[in-house]
Design an enzyme around this catalytic site. Structure first.
Site, short mmCIF file in Angstrom:
data_model
loop_
_atom_site.label_atom_id
_atom_site.label_comp_id
_atom_site.label_asym_id
_atom_site.label_seq_id
_atom_site.Cartn_x
_atom_site.Cartn_y
_atom_site.Cartn_z
N LYS A 18 0.78 -1.17 -0.23
CA LYS A 18 -0.13 0.10 0.15
C LYS A 18 0.87 1.18 -0.22
O LYS A 18 0.64 2.28 -0.71
CB LYS A 18 -0.89 0.03 1.29
CG LYS A 18 -1.77 -1.15 1.27
CD LYS A 18 -2.62 -0.71 2.47
CE LYS A 18 -2.19 -0.63 3.89
NZ LYS A 18 -1.66 -1.82 4.47
N ARG A 93 -9.49 1.35 9.12
CA ARG A 93 -9.22 0.02 9.49
C ARG A 93 -10.20 -0.71 10.42
O ARG A 93 -9.98 -1.94 10.70
CB ARG A 93 -7.73 0.10 10.51
CG ARG A 93 -6.65 -0.24 9.68
CD ARG A 93 -5.35 0.13 10.71
NE ARG A 93 -4.10 -0.63 10.30
CZ ARG A 93 -3.01 -0.09 9.59
NH1 ARG A 93 -3.13 1.27 9.38
NH2 ARG A 93 -2.10 -0.85 9.55
N ARG A 132 12.26 -5.17 5.60
CA ARG A 132 12.22 -4.06 4.97
C ARG A 132 13.18 -2.81 5.87
O ARG A 132 13.15 -3.09 7.14
CB ARG A 132 11.05 -3.34 4.54
CG ARG A 132 10.01 -3.28 5.69
CD ARG A 132 8.68 -2.96 5.17
NE ARG A 132 7.70 -2.88 6.34
CZ ARG A 132 6.40 -2.39 6.01
NH1 ARG A 132 5.77 -2.65 4.80
NH2 ARG A 132 5.53 -2.36 7.03
N ARG A 166 11.51 0.17 11.01
CA ARG A 166 10.21 0.35 12.00
C ARG A 166 10.52 -0.67 13.19
O ARG A 166 10.73 -1.97 13.08
CB ARG A 166 8.90 0.18 11.24
CG ARG A 166 8.76 1.26 10.35
CD ARG A 166 7.57 1.03 9.48
NE ARG A 166 6.52 0.55 10.39
CZ ARG A 166 5.47 0.33 9.68
NH1 ARG A 166 5.06 0.84 8.29
NH2 ARG A 166 4.01 -0.13 10.25
N ARG A 177 -0.21 -7.82 14.06
CA ARG A 177 -0.81 -6.95 12.97
C ARG A 177 -1.55 -7.55 11.90
O ARG A 177 -2.35 -6.98 11.67
CB ARG A 177 0.52 -5.94 12.21
CG ARG A 177 1.14 -4.99 13.22
CD ARG A 177 2.37 -4.64 12.87
NE ARG A 177 2.36 -3.81 11.51
CZ ARG A 177 3.58 -3.93 10.86
NH1 ARG A 177 4.76 -4.24 11.44
NH2 ARG A 177 3.49 -3.11 9.63
P1 AMP Z 1 1.13 1.13 9.29
O1 AMP Z 1 2.31 1.88 9.07
O2 AMP Z 1 -0.19 1.43 8.25
O3 AMP Z 1 1.30 -0.38 9.02
O4 AMP Z 1 0.69 1.43 10.81
C1 AMP Z 1 1.36 1.11 11.85
C2 AMP Z 1 0.51 0.98 13.02
O5 AMP Z 1 -0.25 2.12 13.28
C3 AMP Z 1 -0.55 0.14 13.09
O6 AMP Z 1 -0.13 -1.27 13.34
C4 AMP Z 1 -1.41 0.58 14.27
O7 AMP Z 1 -0.96 0.41 15.53
C5 AMP Z 1 -1.33 2.01 13.97
N1 AMP Z 1 -2.40 2.49 13.08
C6 AMP Z 1 -2.03 3.14 11.66
N2 AMP Z 1 -3.45 3.41 11.10
C7 AMP Z 1 -4.39 2.93 12.12
C8 AMP Z 1 -5.71 3.11 11.99
N3 AMP Z 1 -6.18 3.65 11.03
N4 AMP Z 1 -6.38 2.71 13.09
C9 AMP Z 1 -6.08 2.16 14.03
N5 AMP Z 1 -4.55 2.12 14.29
C10 AMP Z 1 -3.70 2.47 13.22
#
Ligand code: AMP
Length: 219
Positions: A18, A93, A132, A166, A177
């Site tokens: 994404k 989400r 990554r 990360r 996740r």
């Molecule tokens: P990502 O970079 O999209 O993988 O997001 C990293 C982390 O941020 C996720 O594992 C969640 O803990 C939090 N997070 C990001 N976007 C959301 C969302 N829309 N709702 C809830 N938690 C989020």
């Protein structure tokens, strides 16, 4: 490009591509990538109230509460740089987030153009995510096996020699996740299907092939 903004939602598990594809569309279509994960990481780094609330949740691989996420996006999509459109990478989400998004868009006279679901196989995701890393200076993304730097230890884009990973890109957190994705996020796919907005894309292919298919949809 048409006058109407292009507002895209990207759906798919962590590691499905994404973020990478949102960067491509941001670049080629001139619409803004809005990554809630990036916004949260920036908040954690800056030590804001939101960052303090989110840090431990993110490290566990759980979801940050809906009210915080909805507030974050509501403030963002009305900014002037979103006038041509935006790509939501990582939001919504949960079903309450999806419903709140529909409401905030219609309140602002906006609508979703398409919701893209990247379909991938869970087994490849762990490998994709745990390998990554990115340049600490310019943010260029790499992967230990699939996309190493051309010259070992040196960023292809800016020549910097420090890299970051990360905190949540480790095997244990990735498992949580993925669970959060299947339990909380996958159930919103029918919400967009019922609205006739869903397009499924095979995310197992090369980055360039996926980009080509996406650009064909929006050009
Ligand atoms: P990502 O970079 O999209 O993988 O997001 C990293 C982390 O941020 C996720 O594992 C969640 O803990 C939090 N997070 C990001 N976007 C959301 C969302 N829309 N709702 C809830 N938690 C989020």
């Amino acid at each position: 490009m048409s006058d109407k903004p292009i507002n895209i939602i990207f759906l798919g598990p962590p590691g499905c591509g994404k973020g990478t594809q949102a960067d491509v569309l941001d670049d080629k279509l001139g619409i803004v990538k809005l990554s809630t994960g990036d916004m949260l990481r920036a908040a954690v780094k800056a030590g804001t109230e939101l960052g303090k609330k989110a840090a431990a949740i993110m490290e566990r691989g759980d979801l940050v509460p809906d009210d915080l996420m909805v507030g974050l996006i509501a403030d963002r999509i009305t900014q002037p740089d979103c006038a041509n459109g935006f790509i939501l990478d990582g939001f919504p989400r949960t079903l309450p987030q999806a419903e709140a998004l529909s409401k905030m868009l219609s309140d602002n006279g906006l609508e979703i153009t398409k919701a893209i679901e990247f379909t991938v196989n869970d087994t490849i995701l762990v490998e994709r995510i745990t390998g990554r890393f990115s340049c600490a200076n310019c943010g260029a993304g790499y992967h230990d096996s699939f996309k190493p730097t051309t010259e070992s230890g040196k960023c292809d884009e800016c020549g910097h020699t420090e890299f970051t990973r990360r905190k949540d890109d480790n095997a244990e957190t990735v498992t949580q996740r993925l669970k959060a994705y299947h339990d909380m996020t996958a159930p919103i796919i029918p919400y967009y299907q019922d609205k006739g907005l869903l397009v499924k894309i095979d995310g197992m292919r090369d980055i360039d092939e996926v980009s080509k298919e996406l650009l064909a949809i929006f050009n």
